[in-house]
Design a protein around this motif. Structure first.
Motif, PDB file in Angstrom:
ATOM      1  N   THR A 125       2.762  59.564   7.235  1.00  0.00           N
ATOM      2  CA  THR A 125       1.882  60.351   8.108  1.00  0.00           C
ATOM      3  C   THR A 125       1.048  59.398   8.966  1.00  0.00           C
ATOM      4  OG1 THR A 125       0.066  60.432   6.500  1.00  0.00           O
ATOM      5  CG2 THR A 125       1.714  62.200   6.407  1.00  0.00           C
ATOM      6  N   TYR A 126       0.447  59.949  10.015  1.00  0.00           N
ATOM      7  CA  TYR A 126      -0.419  59.155  10.881  1.00  0.00           C
ATOM      8  C   TYR A 126      -1.505  60.065  11.441  1.00  0.00           C
ATOM      9  CZ  TYR A 126       1.860  61.162  15.062  1.00  0.00           C
ATOM     10  OH  TYR A 126       2.315  62.003  16.037  1.00  0.00           O
ATOM     11  N   ARG A 127      -2.347  59.548  12.300  1.00  0.00           N
ATOM     12  CA  ARG A 127      -3.417  60.331  12.904  1.00  0.00           C
ATOM     13  C   ARG A 127      -3.453  60.079  14.404  1.00  0.00           C
ATOM     14  NH1 ARG A 127      -7.319  61.887   8.881  1.00  0.00           N
ATOM     15  NH2 ARG A 127      -6.879  60.886   6.882  1.00  0.00           N
ATOM     16  N   SER A 128      -4.004  61.019  15.114  1.00  0.00           N
ATOM     17  CA  SER A 128      -4.330  60.801  16.524  1.00  0.00           C
ATOM     18  C   SER A 128      -5.664  60.057  16.574  1.00  0.00           C
ATOM     19  CB  SER A 128      -4.440  62.135  17.258  1.00  0.00           C
ATOM     20  OG  SER A 128      -4.908  61.934  18.575  1.00  0.00           O
ATOM     21  N   GLN A 129      -5.777  59.178  17.532  1.00  0.00           N
ATOM     22  CA  GLN A 129      -6.958  58.315  17.631  1.00  0.00           C
ATOM     23  C   GLN A 129      -7.665  58.491  18.969  1.00  0.00           C
ATOM     24  OE1 GLN A 129      -6.800  54.122  16.085  1.00  0.00           O
ATOM     25  NE2 GLN A 129      -6.892  53.638  18.259  1.00  0.00           N
ATOM     26  N   TYR A 130      -8.991  58.595  18.915  1.00  0.00           N
ATOM     27  CA  TYR A 130      -9.821  58.660  20.111  1.00  0.00           C
ATOM     28  C   TYR A 130     -10.344  57.250  20.409  1.00  0.00           C
ATOM     29  CZ  TYR A 130     -10.211  63.718  19.102  1.00  0.00           C
ATOM     30  OH  TYR A 130      -9.968  65.050  18.833  1.00  0.00           O
ATOM     31  N   SER A 131     -10.189  56.821  21.666  1.00  0.00           N
ATOM     32  CA  SER A 131     -10.669  55.502  22.064  1.00  0.00           C
ATOM     33  C   SER A 131     -11.479  55.596  23.347  1.00  0.00           C
ATOM     34  CB  SER A 131      -9.484  54.545  22.280  1.00  0.00           C
ATOM     35  OG  SER A 131      -8.712  54.417  21.110  1.00  0.00           O
ATOM     36  N   VAL A 132     -12.422  54.669  23.502  1.00  0.00           N
ATOM     37  CA  VAL A 132     -13.265  54.601  24.703  1.00  0.00           C
ATOM     38  C   VAL A 132     -13.415  53.133  25.105  1.00  0.00           C
ATOM     39  CG1 VAL A 132     -14.569  56.686  24.099  1.00  0.00           C
ATOM     40  CG2 VAL A 132     -15.403  54.433  23.351  1.00  0.00           C
ATOM     41  N   PRO A 133     -13.834  52.870  26.350  1.00  0.00           N
ATOM     42  CA  PRO A 133     -14.144  51.480  26.724  1.00  0.00           C
ATOM     43  C   PRO A 133     -15.251  50.939  25.820  1.00  0.00           C
ATOM     44  CG  PRO A 133     -14.006  52.884  28.670  1.00  0.00           C
ATOM     45  CD  PRO A 133     -13.971  53.797  27.488  1.00  0.00           C
ATOM     46  N   ALA A 134     -15.214  49.649  25.550  1.00  0.00           N
ATOM     47  CA  ALA A 134     -16.161  49.047  24.603  1.00  0.00           C
ATOM     48  C   ALA A 134     -17.607  49.253  25.017  1.00  0.00           C
ATOM     49  CB  ALA A 134     -15.855  47.563  24.458  1.00  0.00           C
ATOM     50  N   ASP A 135     -17.884  49.298  26.327  1.00  0.00           N
ATOM     51  CA  ASP A 135     -19.259  49.434  26.794  1.00  0.00           C
ATOM     52  C   ASP A 135     -19.673  50.893  27.026  1.00  0.00           C
ATOM     53  OD1 ASP A 135     -17.716  49.995  28.987  1.00  0.00           O
ATOM     54  OD2 ASP A 135     -18.658  48.539  30.334  1.00  0.00           O
ATOM     55  N   SER A 136     -18.865  51.838  26.562  1.00  0.00           N
ATOM     56  CA  SER A 136     -19.164  53.258  26.757  1.00  0.00           C
ATOM     57  C   SER A 136     -20.350  53.693  25.901  1.00  0.00           C
ATOM     58  CB  SER A 136     -17.944  54.094  26.389  1.00  0.00           C
ATOM     59  OG  SER A 136     -18.248  55.477  26.403  1.00  0.00           O
ATOM     60  N   ASP A 137     -21.101  54.681  26.393  1.00  0.00           N
ATOM     61  CA  ASP A 137     -22.205  55.269  25.629  1.00  0.00           C
ATOM     62  C   ASP A 137     -21.702  56.273  24.588  1.00  0.00           C
ATOM     63  OD1 ASP A 137     -24.076  53.835  27.108  1.00  0.00           O
ATOM     64  OD2 ASP A 137     -24.259  55.405  28.628  1.00  0.00           O
ATOM     65  N   ILE A 138     -20.423  56.634  24.676  1.00  0.00           N
ATOM     66  CA  ILE A 138     -19.851  57.606  23.743  1.00  0.00           C
ATOM     67  C   ILE A 138     -19.631  56.942  22.388  1.00  0.00           C
ATOM     68  CG2 ILE A 138     -17.871  59.110  23.298  1.00  0.00           C
ATOM     69  CD1 ILE A 138     -17.462  59.154  26.378  1.00  0.00           C
TER      70      ILE A 138
END
Length: 303
Positions: A125-138
């Motif tokens: 099994t695996y997962r979906s991953q959320y990613s953002v730019p390193a300098d993001s406020d999120i």
């Protein structure tokens, strides 16, 4: 006496005639149930990176299978999931690597049959991953829910980890209309979704876990440039599926050949280069029931 003798001859002739007819019937039945000869097979790949590069990397699979099956096997990388499903339906592709959602669709539309599922990071099994730019406020997935107008980069609307599972999760967390809440960018491959973050073309991306590895050679510090903020629930891994019309002995040979890759260092290297997979495990249609549930939620909008 002559009459009786004539009758005996007639009966003997009938026995011979019936016997011949029975033999012909058996022969016809055998002919009708004999499975067709397979002169060539096509192995189809879904795109997880640049199609042209994938096509070259995937070629050894054709050579390997041709030797194992004693049938010529060619490889073809399709540009999207729908094209791969349609190719199976039209019997242009006989064997296919299908992501979970694409498999569910192929089972419904092309009567595809799952044989095996991929092993990645030691798991089926695996997962979906959320990613953002390193300098993001999120910082979290909840921040995505609370912030409107963000640009969301993903591979394909039919991608299980790229779109469907995160879309379901975001809706469960309170996003009523994905099209209104986000600016959606369909980019065609998981590595391109990550690149959209690096290039400043998106605020967040959803991919398989961890798609950044596909860019480590091109961008050695990709893990410093792109930050992970969350994942979805577990998803059964992608499948090795076949057209159900293939002869049973050919299906069995295909399954055996792919399971044998688990002990073949050379082919494991090819498998890692193509999809970052580590091998195969047996699979059943029921393994993908959780995917079918999400499919039912999005079926109308996708089709």
């Amino acid at each position: 006496m002559k009459t009786f003798k004539g009758l005996s001859v007639l009966l003997a002739a009938l026995v011979v005639l019936v016997g011949c007819t029975a033999d012909e019937t058996e022969t016809n039945e055998e002919t009708e149930t004999t499975e067709p000869e397979i002169d060539e097979l096509v192995l189809g790949f879904f795109p997880s990176a640049d199609v042209e590069n994938m096509a070259e990397t995937a070629e050894p699979f054709g050579t390997y299978l041709s030797e194992e099956l004693d049938i010529p096997v060619s490889t073809e990388v399709l540009t999207d999931y729908s094209g791969l499903i349609e190719a199976m339906r039209n019997q242009h592709v006989d064997i296919a690597f299908l992501p979970p959602f694409a498999y569910v669709q192929a089972e419904e539309r092309a009567e595809a049959e799952v044989l095996l599922k991929a092993i990645r990071n030691g798991s089926a099994t695996y997962r979906s991953q959320y990613s953002v730019p390193a300098d993001s406020d999120i910082e979290t997935v909840d921040d995505l829910v609370e912030t409107e107008g963000l640009v969301w980069a993903f591979t394909d609307y039919a991608s299980t980890s790229g779109y469907l599972f995160p879309a379901q999760q975001l809706m469960d967390k309170g996003v009523e209309d994905l099209d209104e809440h986000f600016m959606l960018r369909e980019v065609g491959a998981h590595d391109r979704a990550i690149l959209a973050l690096v290039d400043g073309q998106a605020d967040f991306a959803t991919t398989f876990q961890d798609a950044r590895v596909r860019l480590e050679e091109e961008i050695p510090d990709i893990n410093e440039q792109v930050r992970v903020i969350g994942t979805t629930d577990e998803i059964p891994n992608a499948t090795l599926s076949v057209r159900s019309e293939l002869p049973e002995d050919v299906k069995a040979a295909i399954e055996e050949a792919f399971l044998a890759i688990n002990d073949n260092e050379e082919m494991l290297g090819v498998l890692d280069a193509v999809y970052n997979w580590e091998g195969f495990a047996p699979a059943e249609s029921e393994d993908y029931d959780i995917v079918r549930e999400v499919y039912e939620e999005f079926q109308d909008s996708i089709e």
